[in-house]
Write an enzyme that holds these catalytic residues in place. Structure first.
Site, PDB file in Angstrom:
ATOM      1  N   GLY A 187       0.857  -1.185   0.000  1.00 29.59           N
ATOM      2  CA  GLY A 187       0.000   0.000   0.000  1.00 29.59           C
ATOM      3  C   GLY A 187       0.885   1.224   0.000  1.00 29.59           C
ATOM      4  N   CYS A 219       5.502  -5.850   1.737  1.00 24.43           N
ATOM      5  CA  CYS A 219       5.764  -4.408   1.714  1.00 24.43           C
ATOM      6  C   CYS A 219       5.050  -3.702   2.873  1.00 24.43           C
ATOM      7  CB  CYS A 219       5.395  -3.845   0.341  1.00 24.43           C
ATOM      8  SG  CYS A 219       6.006  -2.192   0.065  1.00 24.43           S
ATOM      9  N   TYR A 220       4.021  -2.877   2.599  1.00 24.05           N
ATOM     10  CA  TYR A 220       3.270  -2.244   3.702  1.00 24.05           C
ATOM     11  C   TYR A 220       2.742  -3.326   4.648  1.00 24.05           C
ATOM     12  CZ  TYR A 220      -0.370   0.429   6.134  1.00 24.05           C
ATOM     13  OH  TYR A 220      -1.153   1.007   7.100  1.00 24.05           O
ATOM     14  N   HIS A 226       8.228  -7.276  -3.589  1.00 26.48           N
ATOM     15  CA  HIS A 226       6.950  -7.737  -4.155  1.00 26.48           C
ATOM     16  C   HIS A 226       7.122  -9.065  -4.906  1.00 26.48           C
ATOM     17  CE1 HIS A 226       4.487  -4.232  -3.203  1.00 26.48           C
ATOM     18  NE2 HIS A 226       5.620  -3.550  -3.315  1.00 26.48           N
ATOM     19  N   GLU A 281       4.865 -10.817  -6.092  1.00 30.95           N
ATOM     20  CA  GLU A 281       3.784 -10.993  -7.065  1.00 30.95           C
ATOM     21  C   GLU A 281       4.096 -10.398  -8.436  1.00 30.95           C
ATOM     22  OE1 GLU A 281       3.856  -8.962  -4.579  1.00 30.95           O
ATOM     23  OE2 GLU A 281       2.708  -7.115  -4.873  1.00 30.95           O
ATOM     24  N   GLY A 283     -21.412  -8.847 -27.247  1.00 34.20           N
ATOM     25  CA  GLY A 283     -20.503  -9.437 -28.228  1.00 34.20           C
ATOM     26  C   GLY A 283     -19.087  -9.500 -27.702  1.00 34.20           C
ATOM     27  N   GLY A 284     -18.846  -8.882 -26.542  1.00 34.33           N
ATOM     28  CA  GLY A 284     -17.525  -8.947 -25.920  1.00 34.33           C
ATOM     29  C   GLY A 284     -17.328 -10.313 -25.274  1.00 34.33           C
ATOM     30  N   VAL A 285     -16.095 -10.537 -24.845  1.00 32.10           N
ATOM     31  CA  VAL A 285     -15.758 -11.855 -24.305  1.00 32.10           C
ATOM     32  C   VAL A 285     -16.615 -12.182 -23.076  1.00 32.10           C
ATOM     33  CG1 VAL A 285     -13.880 -13.295 -23.424  1.00 32.10           C
ATOM     34  CG2 VAL A 285     -13.381 -11.458 -25.040  1.00 32.10           C
ATOM     35  N   ASP A 286     -16.703 -11.227 -22.130  1.00 34.71           N
ATOM     36  CA  ASP A 286     -17.350 -11.544 -20.853  1.00 34.71           C
ATOM     37  C   ASP A 286     -18.824 -11.877 -21.031  1.00 34.71           C
ATOM     38  OD1 ASP A 286     -14.892 -10.724 -20.013  1.00 34.71           O
ATOM     39  OD2 ASP A 286     -15.563  -8.792 -19.217  1.00 34.71           O
ATOM     40  N   THR A 329     -20.456 -12.715 -23.701  1.00 32.96           N
ATOM     41  CA  THR A 329     -20.706 -13.889 -24.551  1.00 32.96           C
ATOM     42  C   THR A 329     -20.468 -15.171 -23.760  1.00 32.96           C
ATOM     43  OG1 THR A 329     -19.955 -12.606 -26.427  1.00 32.96           O
ATOM     44  CG2 THR A 329     -20.155 -14.968 -26.773  1.00 32.96           C
ATOM     45  N   LYS A 354     -10.085 -11.823 -16.255  1.00 30.43           N
ATOM     46  CA  LYS A 354     -10.255 -11.879 -17.718  1.00 30.43           C
ATOM     47  C   LYS A 354      -9.605 -13.121 -18.341  1.00 30.43           C
ATOM     48  CE  LYS A 354     -11.784  -9.429 -21.148  1.00 30.43           C
ATOM     49  NZ  LYS A 354     -12.985  -8.587 -21.023  1.00 30.43           N
TER      50      LYS A 354
END
Ligand code: XMP
Length: 598
Positions: free
Chosen positions: A54, A81-82, A169, A171, A222-225, A227, A372
Site C-alpha cells: 500500500g 511491503c506495507y 513484491h 507478485e 458481443g464482448g468476451v465476458d 458472450t 479476464k
C-alpha cells in the site's frame, strides 16, 4: 462463496491486491480480496491471509489497519511491503524510514538459509522493491531470512506460527523466484483447489440453485465476458430459459452488430434479440460533458431499453425472469471496491438501479469471481471460437468513453518541461484526461512531442514518457504527434457526444484495427483504444489518439510499440478522414495514465 476456503488478500491500497490474487489462483489455490477492516471473526475460515502492499506509512494517522486478532486465528499470514510493516509494528517490532527510498530492482541475499519461504534464493536474487519505510526491529519469535544493501530486514519469518514477511513484491514478474516464494506460502494454506478447467461444471450447480425455476434475461455486447456468461447460462439452463438482448447503442465499433450476429449464428445461438436504440442513447447524452455523468446516462439508458424490451417480450421479474450480467471480478472490486483501492470509475453494470436489483437477489453474474484470462480459458472450454475468446476488451459504454467532451479549452501555460535534450517541439493539449498517480485518481494535462521523424518510437521518447510525469506532476500523459513534425496551434471546439463525432471515431478506430491485424499485432496488443479529442487546426477540427497497450489484467499497462511503417500507415489513413487534423500516439504507461482517457 461461503463454503470455499480461500486465501484472503487484505487490500491495503495500491495496485497490488489483484496481482497477488491472480498469482495465488494461478498456483492452484482459490483467493479473494477483502477490505482490511473486515473482522478477524469473519476470516476464521480463511486458509491463509496475505497483507498487500500500500502507498502509505504505517505511522500516518489515516493509514489502513487490519484487525490484529487475525494473528490469533492460527492461519498462515504473509505480509508484503506495507503488509510487512503493519505486521512488524502490530506484533511488537518497530518500523522507521529507510536510509534511502528504494524503487525498482534490488539485489537481496538469503540469511539463515532463507528460512521456509526464501529457501534456495542464494546470494544474488533480484527483486522488485517499492518502499520508503522498513522494519527496524523484528517482533519476538521472528528470524531474519533475507537482507539487501539498503534494507537490512528485507524478509523475516516465524516458522512456528507460520508468519512470513517480505519487503519486496513477489507478485510482480520482475521478482526472480517470486512465484516459488508465493508457492511455498500457498502450500502451507489448506485452500480450496482452484482451476478454470471444470469451472463450467462447478458453477453449473450454483447457477441452477440461484436461478431455481426462474429464467434469465441478459444484455449481451458481443464482448468476451457477456458472450461467455450467456453461453454458460444457455448451457446450464437450456436456451428456452435464457433470452439475450443486444442493444445497438450507436457507440459500437464499425460493423460490430453484423459481426456479432454472424458469430452467434455460427454458434447456433438464436435466442438473442437485436434492438437499435442508438437515437435514444444520443438523445440521453445530449449536452453531457462529465465522464462519470456520461457513464451514468449510458447505464441508465441501457436499463430503460432493457425494461422496455423485457416488458414488450413479457420477461419482467414479476414474470419470473432475472437479470444476467457478464460482470467479472475486477469490475466488482473496482466499483464496490475495497475502501483503500481508490474509486477510479463507476462500472456501468454497477449503477444504483442495478445495485438495488442485486440486493434483492434478482441479478445473476456467473463470472463475478473470474479474472479476464480465466474467462478466456472458460470460453475455450465451452468451445467458443478462438478469435471470439481472444477479442480485445471493449468497455461497456463503448466509444462513449473515448469521445472526449468539454465546453471550453483547459489551457495550461508552462515554459519549460525539462527536456532540453529533445530536438523537437512540444505543446500542452487543451484537454485533461484521467490517470492514476501515487495510487490516487488524477485529472491532468497531456504533453505532446513533435519530432522530425514523427512515426519513429525511440528509446529517448519512451524515457521521456516516464520522466516527464515523474518530474512534472501537472502531466499524466506524454504523446508523440505522428501527423506533424512541427508544432501547430490547437483550435478547440466545444463538443458533447454526437452521432457525427461517433461516426468519425468509428472510422478512425476501424483503420487502426485493420492495420493492427494486417501487421499481425492483434494478439500481442492487449487493447487498442482510439480516442477523439475536441480540438484541431481549425474550428470544428478533431484530433485522434492511438492508445495501443500491453497488459495482463488492465491493472497496469505499458504502451505497445508500433513499428514505424504501421504507425505511418495508420496516421496517413486517419488523416484522410474529413475532420481529423492531428493524430497522436500515447506513450504513457499505467500508472501514471489509465488505459482509457476518461
Ligand atoms: P482504465 O482506463 O481504468 O481501464 O485503465 C481499465 C480497463 O477497464 C475498461 N474500462 C471500462 N469497462 N466500463 C467498462 O465496461 C467502463 O466504464 C470502463 N472504463 C474503463 C478499459 O477499457 C480497460 O480495459
Amino acid at each position: 462463496m461461503a463454503d470455499k476456503r480461500s486465501i484472503i488478500i487484505l487490500d491495503f491500497g495500491g495496485q497490488y491486491a489483484h496481482l497477488i490474487a491472480r498469482r495465488v489462483r494461478s498456483l492452484g489455490a482459490y483467493s479473494e480480496i477483502r477490505d482490511p477492516s473486515v473482522s478477524a471473526k469473519d476470516l476464521k475460515d480463511a486458509a491463509g491471509i496475505i497483507l498487500s502492499g500500500g502507498p502509505q506509512s504505517v505511522y500516518d494517522t489515516a493509514s489502513p489497519v487490519a484487525d490484529a486478532k487475525i494473528f490469533s486465528l492460527g492461519v498462515p499470514v504473509l505480509g508484503i511491503c506495507y503488509g510487512l510493516q503493519w505486521m512488524a509494528k502490530t506484533l511488537g517490532g518497530t518500523v522507521s524510514p529507510g536510509k534511502v527510498k528504494e524503487y525498482g530492482h534490488t539485489e537481496i541475499k538469503a540469511v539463515n538459509g532463507g528460512g521456509i519461504l526464501l529457501k534456495d534464493i542464494g546470494d544474488h536474487c533480484t527483486v522488485w522493491m517499492s518502499h520508503g519505510d522498513e522494519a527496524a526491529k523484528l517482533p519476538d519469535g521472528f528470524q531474519l531470512t533475507a537482507t539487501s544493501e539498503s534494507c537490512a530486514n528485507a524478509a523475516f519469518e516465524d516458522p512456528r506460527r507460520k508468519f512470513f514477511a517480505v519487503q519486496f513484491h513477489p507478485e510482480v514478474t520482475h521478482t526472480e523466484h517470486g512465484s516459488e516464494i508465493l508457492r511455498r506460502f500457498v502450500e502451507l494454506c489448506p485452500a480450496t483447489p482452484w482451476s478454470v478447467e471444470g469451472y463450467a461444471k462447478r458453477i453449473g450447480d450454483e447457477i441452477a440453485e440461484q436461478v431455481q425455476d426462474r429464467r434469465v434475461f441478459m444484455l449481451v455486447s458481443g464482448g468476451v465476458d457477456s458472450t461467455v456468461a450467456f453461453v454458460l447460462l444457455n448451457e446450464v439452463l437450456g436456451a428456452h430459459r435464457v433470452q439475450g438482448l443486444l442493444v445497438d447503442t450507436g457507440l459500437m465499433r464499425k460493423d460490430e452488430i453484423a459481426e456479432i450476429r454472424a458469430a452467434f449464428d455460427r454458434l447456433g445461438v438464436t435466442n438473442v434479440r437485436i434492438e437499435d436504440a442508438s437515437a435514444e442513447f444520443f438523445h440521453a447524452l445530449e449536452g453531457i460533458l462529465d465522464p462519470e455523468e456520461k457513464r451514468r446516462a449510458i447505464g441508465d439508458t441501457f436499463l430503460a431499453v432493457q425494461k422496455r424490451v423485457s416488458e414488450d417480450m413479457g420477461l419482467t421479474t414479476s414474470d419470473g425472469w432475472m437479470l444476467g450480467q457478464g460482470t467479472i471480478y475486477p469490475d466488482t472490486i473496482e466499483t464496490k471496491g475495497t475502501k483503500h483501492a481508490d474509486h477510479i470509475k463507476t462500472h456501468h453494470n454497477r449503477v444504483p438501479a442495478i445495485q438495488e436489483m442485486l440486493k434483492k437477489g434478482l441479478v445473476i453474474e456467473p463470472l463475478k469471481e473470474l479474472y479476464k484470462d480465466e474467462v478466456r480459458a472458460l470460453g475455450e472450454e465451452l468451445g467458443l471460437p478462438h478469435e471470439l475468446v481472444q477479442r480485445h476488451p471493449f468497455p461497456g459504454p463503448g466509444l462513449g468513453v473515448r469521445i472526449l467532451c468539454a465546453a471550453k479549452p483547459d489551457t495550461f501555460v508552462v515554459d519549460d518541461v525539462g527536456i532540453k535534450r529533445w530536438g523537437g517541439g512540444w505543446a500542452v493539449l487543451p484537454v485533461k484526461s484521467v490517470g492514476v498517480q501515487g495510487d490516487g485518481r488524477t485529472y491532468r494535462h497531456a504533453l505532446a512531442l513533435f519530432g522530425k521523424e514523427p512515426c519513429t518510437l525511440t528509446e529517448q521518447l519512451l524515457r521521456f514518457a516516464i520522466e516527464i510525469p515523474n518530474r512534472r506532476r501537472e502531466f499524466n500523459r506524454v504523446l508523440l504527434c505522428t501527423s506533424s513534425a512541427e508544432v501547430r496551434p490547437f483550435v478547440f471546439s466545444p463538443g458533447a457526444i454526437t452521432k457525427e463525432r461517433a461516426d468519425l471515431l468509428r472510422e478512425a478506430d476501424a483503420i487502426a484495427t485493420e492495420e493492427m491485424c494486417l501487421a499481425g499485432l492483434y494478439e500481442r496488443i492487449w487493447q487498442f483504444p482510439v480516442v477523439l479529442l475536441p480540438f484541431g487546426e481549425k474550428p470544428g477540427g478533431q484530433s485522434v489518439v492511438l492508445r495501443p497497450v500491453e497488459s495482463q489484467e488492465a491493472m497496469t499497462a505499458r504502451a505497445a510499440a508500433l513499428p514505424a511503417g504501421v504507425l505511418e500507415r495508420m496516421t496517413q489513413r486517419i488523416m484522410k478522414l474529413s475532420g481529423v487534423d492531428f493524430v497522436f500516439y500515447d506513450l504513457t504507461s499505467k500508472p501514471p495514465a489509465t488505459i482509457e482517457w476518461e
